[in-house]
Scaffold this motif. Structure first.
Motif, PDB file in Angstrom:
ATOM      1  N   UNK A 160       0.807  -1.220   0.000  1.00  0.00           N
ATOM      2  CA  UNK A 160       0.000   0.000   0.000  1.00  0.00           C
ATOM      3  C   UNK A 160       0.841   1.270   0.000  1.00  0.00           C
ATOM      4  N   UNK A 161       0.250   2.323  -0.528  1.00  0.00           N
ATOM      5  CA  UNK A 161       0.828   3.654  -0.388  1.00  0.00           C
ATOM      6  C   UNK A 161       0.399   4.280   0.931  1.00  0.00           C
ATOM      7  N   UNK A 162      -0.836   3.967   1.331  1.00  0.00           N
ATOM      8  CA  UNK A 162      -1.426   4.559   2.529  1.00  0.00           C
ATOM      9  C   UNK A 162      -2.174   3.484   3.303  1.00  0.00           C
ATOM     10  N   UNK A 163      -2.087   3.543   4.629  1.00  0.00           N
ATOM     11  CA  UNK A 163      -2.808   2.615   5.495  1.00  0.00           C
ATOM     12  C   UNK A 163      -3.704   3.430   6.419  1.00  0.00           C
ATOM     13  N   UNK A 164      -4.999   3.136   6.407  1.00  0.00           N
ATOM     14  CA  UNK A 164      -5.956   3.789   7.288  1.00  0.00           C
ATOM     15  C   UNK A 164      -6.177   2.913   8.518  1.00  0.00           C
ATOM     16  N   UNK A 165      -6.009   3.507   9.703  1.00  0.00           N
ATOM     17  CA  UNK A 165      -6.026   2.769  10.961  1.00  0.00           C
ATOM     18  C   UNK A 165      -6.915   3.483  11.969  1.00  0.00           C
ATOM     19  N   UNK A 166      -7.844   2.760  12.586  1.00  0.00           N
ATOM     20  CA  UNK A 166      -8.642   3.347  13.663  1.00  0.00           C
ATOM     21  C   UNK A 166      -7.749   3.630  14.865  1.00  0.00           C
ATOM     22  N   UNK A 167      -8.057   4.708  15.580  1.00  0.00           N
ATOM     23  CA  UNK A 167      -7.246   5.115  16.721  1.00  0.00           C
ATOM     24  C   UNK A 167      -8.116   5.274  17.963  1.00  0.00           C
ATOM     25  N   UNK A 168      -7.677   4.631  19.044  1.00  0.00           N
ATOM     26  CA  UNK A 168      -8.237   4.859  20.366  1.00  0.00           C
ATOM     27  C   UNK A 168      -7.096   5.382  21.224  1.00  0.00           C
ATOM     28  N   UNK A 169      -6.370   4.450  21.857  1.00  0.00           N
ATOM     29  CA  UNK A 169      -5.151   4.823  22.568  1.00  0.00           C
ATOM     30  C   UNK A 169      -3.941   4.912  21.659  1.00  0.00           C
ATOM     31  N   UNK A 170      -4.042   4.305  20.467  1.00  0.00           N
ATOM     32  CA  UNK A 170      -2.996   4.474  19.475  1.00  0.00           C
ATOM     33  C   UNK A 170      -1.967   3.369  19.353  1.00  0.00           C
ATOM     34  N   UNK A 171      -2.160   2.246  20.049  1.00  0.00           N
ATOM     35  CA  UNK A 171      -1.169   1.173  19.957  1.00  0.00           C
ATOM     36  C   UNK A 171      -1.035   0.590  18.567  1.00  0.00           C
ATOM     37  N   UNK A 172      -2.161   0.409  17.871  1.00  0.00           N
ATOM     38  CA  UNK A 172      -2.113  -0.139  16.519  1.00  0.00           C
ATOM     39  C   UNK A 172      -1.451   0.840  15.569  1.00  0.00           C
ATOM     40  N   UNK A 173      -1.816   2.105  15.652  1.00  0.00           N
ATOM     41  CA  UNK A 173      -1.195   3.109  14.795  1.00  0.00           C
ATOM     42  C   UNK A 173       0.297   3.202  15.053  1.00  0.00           C
ATOM     43  N   UNK A 174       0.700   3.203  16.327  1.00  0.00           N
ATOM     44  CA  UNK A 174       2.126   3.300  16.655  1.00  0.00           C
ATOM     45  C   UNK A 174       2.910   2.155  16.046  1.00  0.00           C
ATOM     46  N   UNK A 175       2.394   0.938  16.203  1.00  0.00           N
ATOM     47  CA  UNK A 175       3.098  -0.221  15.681  1.00  0.00           C
ATOM     48  C   UNK A 175       3.175  -0.227  14.171  1.00  0.00           C
ATOM     49  N   UNK A 176       2.051   0.042  13.510  1.00  0.00           N
ATOM     50  CA  UNK A 176       2.045   0.024  12.044  1.00  0.00           C
ATOM     51  C   UNK A 176       2.913   1.143  11.490  1.00  0.00           C
ATOM     52  N   UNK A 177       2.810   2.341  12.061  1.00  0.00           N
ATOM     53  CA  UNK A 177       3.616   3.458  11.563  1.00  0.00           C
ATOM     54  C   UNK A 177       5.103   3.174  11.704  1.00  0.00           C
ATOM     55  N   UNK A 178       5.505   2.533  12.800  1.00  0.00           N
ATOM     56  CA  UNK A 178       6.907   2.162  12.972  1.00  0.00           C
ATOM     57  C   UNK A 178       7.317   1.093  11.964  1.00  0.00           C
ATOM     58  N   UNK A 179       6.428   0.136  11.705  1.00  0.00           N
ATOM     59  CA  UNK A 179       6.746  -0.971  10.807  1.00  0.00           C
ATOM     60  C   UNK A 179       6.911  -0.531   9.363  1.00  0.00           C
ATOM     61  N   UNK A 180       6.135   0.467   8.937  1.00  0.00           N
ATOM     62  CA  UNK A 180       6.141   0.851   7.519  1.00  0.00           C
ATOM     63  C   UNK A 180       6.844   2.184   7.289  1.00  0.00           C
ATOM     64  N   UNK A 181       7.521   2.697   8.300  1.00  0.00           N
ATOM     65  CA  UNK A 181       8.158   4.008   8.189  1.00  0.00           C
ATOM     66  C   UNK A 181       9.060   4.084   6.959  1.00  0.00           C
ATOM     67  N   UNK A 182       8.832   5.112   6.148  1.00  0.00           N
ATOM     68  CA  UNK A 182       9.604   5.296   4.928  1.00  0.00           C
ATOM     69  C   UNK A 182       9.102   4.506   3.754  1.00  0.00           C
TER      70      UNK A 182
END
Length: 318
Positions: A160-182
């Motif tokens: 993907x070029x972009x990943x849409x992620x639901x956010x509550x406390x942000x654990x999923x976003x934090x992990x995915x953003x770190x995994x796909x950084x760059x």
């Protein structure tokens, strides 16, 4: 703070313990990551296993968690599979279907207060008093790194070029953003009634917000996690907001068009695409993480109105 190296280590630890969930080519350039098919019905099993395995002997006295439902289910499942005891504190407002599942998984369940914060305080006290391993719902490095394995899978499955992620406390976003950084952009999607990341980005730091709405049982944190804020700031992850009606519409469309049963929190990321809060550029490949399925099937309904800009589904698994 976590990095791709932390996520890669988590992937090694939890391999064979969690499912490599499929992606579904829904429309041209749009992919669903079917994480609602994960053990216990949400992505959170990944972080729970990584936290427990990484702790080693420190988990021998059992684990404790505070959760409105999905994180507790994941901790209870990971504890059972690891042969250790689990105690889960939940607010009295937690959905009955999730509380029943917690007990089925063998966890000791304690109903405390009306909000997640009440359950959190009780769980933290129990951990301090008993020596049990505390498993945070979203703001521990091991938990975030475990959730990030969703991102590693997506890179291989859909590019993907972009990943849409639901956010509550942000654990999923934090992990995915770190995994796909760059390699891919991450956009957090939040209800107007629970804008933890949106408010933090505007303020320049995590701030408390009032929480309500149809997805509050899953996206009910009143403040974005410190790890999520740090990773979002470092990677340039953005935030868009959707309202309850759009979430309900997205959930109904997922069921009516694709026969995908998700809870409101699980449909929140799709609501941004369906309702126009996020509009892809021409040729952009977008992955939408469907992150939870712990819902009452009786509440699934057909949409009351045709979704905007609907396209013919391709319906292909990968």
């Amino acid at each position: 703070m976590i990095s791709i190296a932390d996520v890669e280590r988590a992937a090694t630890r939890i391999r064979g313990r969690v499912r490599r969930t499929p992606v579904f080519a829904a429309d041209d350039g749009v992919w669903f990551k079917l994480e609602q098919l994960q053990h216990t019905g949400s992505f959170k099993a990944r972080g729970a296993f990584n936290r427990i395995i990484a702790a080693g002997d420190a988990a021998a006295a059992g684990v404790v968690a505070a959760s409105g439902g999905n994180a507790g289910l994941a901790v209870a499942y990971a504890a059972r599979e690891s042969g250790i005891a689990a105690r889960v504190y939940v607010p009295a407002t937690a959905p009955a279907v999730k509380v029943a599942k917690l007990r089925t998984l063998g966890a000791s369940v304690e109903l405390v207060g009306e909000k997640y914060a009440d359950a959190y305080e009780a769980a933290a006290k129990h951990a301090a008093d008993s020596g049990a391993l505390f498993c945070h719902a979203y703001d521990q490095p091991e938990v975030c790194a475990g959730q990030g394995t969703v991102g590693l899978e997506l890179l291989a499955q859909a590019e993907p070029d972009t990943i849409l992620v639901a956010v509550g406390g942000g654990g999923l976003l934090a992990g995915i953003a770190a995994a796909v950084e760059g390699r891919a952009r991450v956009v957090g999607v939040e209800p107007h009634t629970a804008p933890t990341l949106h408010a933090a980005l505007a303020a320049g730091e995590p701030v408390p917000v009032e929480v309500s709405g149809v997805a509050a049982d899953a996206l009910g944190a009143s403040r974005i996690g410190d790890i999520a804020f740090a990773v979002a700031t470092r990677t340039g992850a953005g935030s868009v907001l959707v309202d309850d009606a759009q979430i309900e519409q997205a959930r109904a469309v997922l069921w009516d068009r694709y026969r995908l049963a998700v809870e409101p929190g699980g449909a929140t990321a799709f609501a941004a695409l369906l309702g126009g809060a996020y509009r892809p550029a021409a040729g952009e490949r977008v992955a939408v993480v469907l992150c939870g399925a712990n819902t009452d099937p009786a509440t699934l309904t057909s949409p009351t109105a045709a979704p905007p800009a609907a396209r013919t589904p391709r319906g292909r698994l990968r």
